[in-house]
Design a protein around this motif. Sequence first.
Motif, short mmCIF file in Angstrom:
data_model
loop_
_atom_site.label_atom_id
_atom_site.label_comp_id
_atom_site.label_asym_id
_atom_site.label_seq_id
_atom_site.Cartn_x
_atom_site.Cartn_y
_atom_site.Cartn_z
N GLY A 132 0.80 -1.37 0.00
CA GLY A 132 0.04 0.03 0.10
C GLY A 132 0.97 0.99 0.05
N ILE A 133 2.00 1.39 0.75
CA ILE A 133 2.83 2.43 0.91
C ILE A 133 3.56 2.55 -0.46
N MET A 134 3.73 1.72 -1.20
CA MET A 134 4.69 1.72 -2.38
C MET A 134 3.50 2.04 -3.63
N LYS A 135 2.30 1.77 -3.49
CA LYS A 135 1.49 2.20 -4.41
C LYS A 135 1.21 3.54 -4.27
N ALA A 136 0.98 4.13 -2.85
CA ALA A 136 0.65 5.34 -2.86
C ALA A 136 2.03 6.15 -3.06
#
Length: 130
Positions: free
Chosen positions: A44-48
């Motif tokens: 989720g962090i990487m996608k954000a």
Amino acid sequence: MSPIYAESAEQRLFIQRWRLDPRTRDLPACAVPNAGRRGRAQAGIMKAEGMEPGVPDWLCFEPSAILDPLTNARYVGLALEFKSPTTKRKPTPAQQVWHLRLSARGWKVQVVYTKEEAWAAVCAYLGMPQ
């Protein structure tokens, strides 16, 4: 050897050669770390942060020495998609979309299976002997 490890090994050997060659080591290029298993929070962090599935594995931001046959202009960058030499899989649908997007914007995109194919692609793109 697993297909993922075989693909990684070929890419690492290619990068080792890239970094040792005085003709290429200072050119702007980088790997795109999209592969690998991550926990839900890290994904989720990487996608954000902007990670996109399908982006090619390695990008060179140096304009080419060769011309795009469709536009008769120099390519603006080189994108290499590494695939395992043991499975010879084709790019995924997400990778195909990115290849088309980059090609439409003046990038040379190539799928490679071995470090030798990757190096040959770079040499042809930069107009230098192997």
